[in-house]
Each structure stands twice: as structure tokens, then as C-alpha cells.
Design an enzyme around this catalytic site. Structure first.
Site, PDB file in Angstrom:
ATOM      1  N   SER A 106       0.841  -1.207   0.000  1.00  0.00           N
ATOM      2  CA  SER A 106       0.000   0.000   0.000  1.00  0.00           C
ATOM      3  C   SER A 106       0.871   1.251   0.000  1.00  0.00           C
ATOM      4  O   SER A 106       2.008   1.221   0.478  1.00  0.00           O
ATOM      5  CB  SER A 106      -0.870   0.040   1.250  1.00  0.00           C
ATOM      6  OG  SER A 106      -1.664  -1.101   1.331  1.00  0.00           O
TER       7      SER A 106
HETATM    8  N1  SAH Z   1       0.600  -5.146   4.488  1.00  0.00           N
HETATM    9  C1  SAH Z   1       1.196  -5.596   3.274  1.00  0.00           C
HETATM   10  C2  SAH Z   1       0.285  -5.443   2.092  1.00  0.00           C
HETATM   11  C3  SAH Z   1       0.180  -6.736   1.369  1.00  0.00           C
HETATM   12  S1  SAH Z   1      -0.988  -6.862   0.080  1.00  0.00           S
HETATM   13  C4  SAH Z   1       2.550  -4.950   3.053  1.00  0.00           C
HETATM   14  O1  SAH Z   1       2.972  -4.085   3.853  1.00  0.00           O
HETATM   15  O2  SAH Z   1       3.214  -5.337   2.094  1.00  0.00           O
HETATM   16  C5  SAH Z   1      -2.163  -7.941   0.801  1.00  0.00           C
HETATM   17  C6  SAH Z   1      -1.722  -9.347   1.096  1.00  0.00           C
HETATM   18  O3  SAH Z   1      -2.858 -10.026   1.619  1.00  0.00           O
HETATM   19  C7  SAH Z   1      -1.244 -10.168  -0.095  1.00  0.00           C
HETATM   20  O4  SAH Z   1       0.057 -10.611   0.137  1.00  0.00           O
HETATM   21  C8  SAH Z   1      -2.228 -11.334  -0.148  1.00  0.00           C
HETATM   22  O5  SAH Z   1      -1.631 -12.568  -0.520  1.00  0.00           O
HETATM   23  C9  SAH Z   1      -2.714 -11.386   1.291  1.00  0.00           C
HETATM   24  N2  SAH Z   1      -3.984 -12.075   1.542  1.00  0.00           N
HETATM   25  C10 SAH Z   1      -5.135 -12.065   0.809  1.00  0.00           C
HETATM   26  N3  SAH Z   1      -6.064 -12.846   1.384  1.00  0.00           N
HETATM   27  C11 SAH Z   1      -5.484 -13.362   2.524  1.00  0.00           C
HETATM   28  C12 SAH Z   1      -5.927 -14.255   3.540  1.00  0.00           C
HETATM   29  N4  SAH Z   1      -7.143 -14.808   3.555  1.00  0.00           N
HETATM   30  N5  SAH Z   1      -5.064 -14.557   4.542  1.00  0.00           N
HETATM   31  C13 SAH Z   1      -3.823 -14.033   4.566  1.00  0.00           C
HETATM   32  N6  SAH Z   1      -3.347 -13.199   3.627  1.00  0.00           N
HETATM   33  C14 SAH Z   1      -4.161 -12.861   2.620  1.00  0.00           C
END
Ligand code: SAH
Length: 263
Positions: A106
Site C-alpha cells: 500500500s
Molecule cells: N501489508 C502488506 C500489504 C500486502 S498486500 C505490506 O505491507 O506489504 C495484501 C496481502 O494479503 C497479499 O500478500 C495477499 O496474498 C494477502 N492475503 C489475501 N487474502 C489473505 C488471507 N485470507 N489470509 C492471509 N493473507 C491474505
């Protein structure tokens, strides 16, 4: 690393910990006048990352991020260490960036906004500190590192095995002993760490998974993107009070989809 006296999350002590970890992390701890960061110059960042990061913090403050501790945390975590080499020069721009496997980190203003909302949980407003926090979607691990400066324990769940492993590698040199990386389906929350004073999701579904509200402590706050009618995502805040759950719907946002199962 134990919390600082008085139960505060202990930001300065943790930066001290970072300094022990790696040259790059040490530079983050050294302050704006340091030249150490030039020596570290990790992943080809041809700029003084501390100064660039401070400019990012100034922009966040101008854009309305008012909480000093959030700004301090954003100023302390080396975001460029969490993105691929080719994107390093964009690491401190207010932009989301690809982190592989179709996912994105993000933009800093969204991280700051989410974290600031989390820190306004009822239990904190009543004079406490955030204890355990659950993050859904570790991604590259950046937001978990920011949270580690602000709360006592961070449990962060990622469903993509390769992403989870990469986050572990990226976080290792920072030696954040209060970050717990879990491979799992975050739609189920993470019962072993519950109840949580805060739950924050970096992925958005059509509704809030019931486990999240169940695993929220009384006085705790949940912050997550949720798709409304028409598929437009908005940030939702849920406060758990002694009387029940209080929902608020805030601004439109754009997060990657929340998916079930491990892949
Ligand atoms: N906070 C992160 C943003 C990652 S993007 C950062 O600082 O980089 C969102 C992430 O959520 C992705 O890696 C995706 O694989 C994960 N995601 C989506 N659904 C999920 C679930 N049910 N459980 C765990 N992770 C999930």
C-alpha cells in the site's frame, strides 16, 4: 526484545535493536545527520534513505497524519528494503508498488491512515496501549514492521507461502522480536493469539469474516477494507465495546482481494 518500562511499545529501544541487526537498519536508527546510510546503500538506493524518508514523513504530516508516534514509526522503517531493487527509487513516493505474485504494498499515506485509525481504538483512548495486533496480509512485511514500533506484539498472517517466506527474509535483518509471521488463511483470524486489541487487514473481501470480530478484545478495534454494493471498497472500522460492536464506514479505498485458503 522486551517492552520498554511502563509497558509502552518501546520505539527507541526497538530502533536500538534494529541498529544491532544490519548496517542498513543501523542507518535507520542513526538519525538524519548520519552518513552511515550512504555506506549501507542497500539494494542500490542512490540517495540518503534517511533524508528521503524524512521528506516522506513531512508530506504525510502535511497530508493530515497527525499522530507523532505514527510519523516516527514511518520515519524509522526503511521501506526501500521491502521492495524489489528496480523499484527502490520509488520506495518513498506516495505510491503503491508491486511486490510479486500479483500483490501490492500500500502507499505510505494509506499505511499511515490505517495504522493511525488502529491506534485510536477505544482501549487506547481510555489511556491504554495497544497490546496484541493481528495483521491479515503480511505481503512484503512493511506494515508489520511499522506496527512493530507501535504495539506490543504483531501477529501477521499471509496465505501465499512464497510471499510469507520472502517477508521472513526481508524482516530477518531488522530483528523485530515482536513480529510473529504466520502462514495461514487470515479469513480465519489466528485464534492462538486472540483476543487482539487491534486487527488490521491489507486485503478486502465482500464482508468481514466472523472470526475477526470474535477474536477482537473488548475495547479493541478492527480496520479493514470491505466491498460495498457495486463492488466499491471502503474502509470499515469496527469497535468492540462492552455493549457490542460499533461499525463505521469511511472513505473509498483500493486493496487487493481477500482470498481463502493457502496457496
Ligand atoms: N501489508 C502488506 C500489504 C500486502 S498486500 C505490506 O505491507 O506489504 C495484501 C496481502 O494479503 C497479499 O500478500 C495477499 O496474498 C494477502 N492475503 C489475501 N487474502 C489473505 C488471507 N485470507 N489470509 C492471509 N493473507 C491474505
Amino acid at each position: 526484545m522486551s517492552p520498554a518500562p511502563g509497558g509502552r511499545p518501546g520505539f527507541p529501544a526497538r530502533l536500538g535493536g534494529l541498529a544491532k541487526g544490519s548496517a542498513a537498519a543501523g542507518a535507520a536508527a542513526a538519525g538524519p545527520r548520519s552518513t552511515a546510510v550512504r555506506a549501507a546503500a542497500p539494494q542500490g538506493l542512490g540517495l540518503d534513505s534517511v533524508a528521503v524518508r524524512q521528506r516522506m514523513v513531512q508530506r504525510l504530516a502535511q497530508a493530515g497524519v497527525a499522530q507523532a508516534e505514527v510519523l516516527r514509526a514511518m520515519g524509522g522503517v526503511p521501506r526501500h528494503l521491502f521492495v524489489d531493487t528496480a523499484l527502490v527509487t520509488q520506495a518513498y513516493e506516495d505510491t503503491s508498488l508491486p511486490i510479486g505474485w500479483g500483490q501490492t504494498i500500500s502507499k505510505p499515506s494509506v499505511v499511515a491512515r490505517m495504522v493511525q485509525l488502529l491506534l485510536q481504538a477505544p482501549c487506547v483512548q481510555a489511556g491504554g496501549q495497544l497490546g496484541r495486533v493481528l495483521e491479515i496480509g503480511t505481503g512484503c512485511g512493511y506494515q508489520a514492521a511499522v506496527l512493530s514500533c507501535l504495539v506490543r506484539e504483531v501477529y501477521t498472517v499471509e496465505r501465499l507461502r512464497a510471499m510469507h517466506e520472502r517477508a521472513r527474509e526481508r524482516l530477518r535483518p531488522l530483528r523485530l522480536a515482536n513480529v510473529h509471521l504466520i502462514l495461514g488463511d487470515g479469513m480465519l483470524g489466528y485464534a492462538a493469539g486472540a483476543p487482539y486489541a487491534g486487527i488490521i487487514s491489507a486485503a478486502g473481501g465482500e464482508q468481514l469474516p466472523p472470526a475477526w470480530q470474535e477474536q477482537l478484545a473488548v475495547g479493541g478495534r478492527l480496520v479493514a477494507p470491505v466491498a460495498g454494493s457495486g463492488g466499491v471498497q471502503a474502509l470499515q472500522v469496527v469497535d468492540r465495546t462492552a455493549q457490542g460492536y460499533v461499525h463505521s464506514v469511511l472513505e473509498a479505498v483500493h486493496f487487493v482481494p481477500l482470498k481463502s485458503g493457502i496457496a
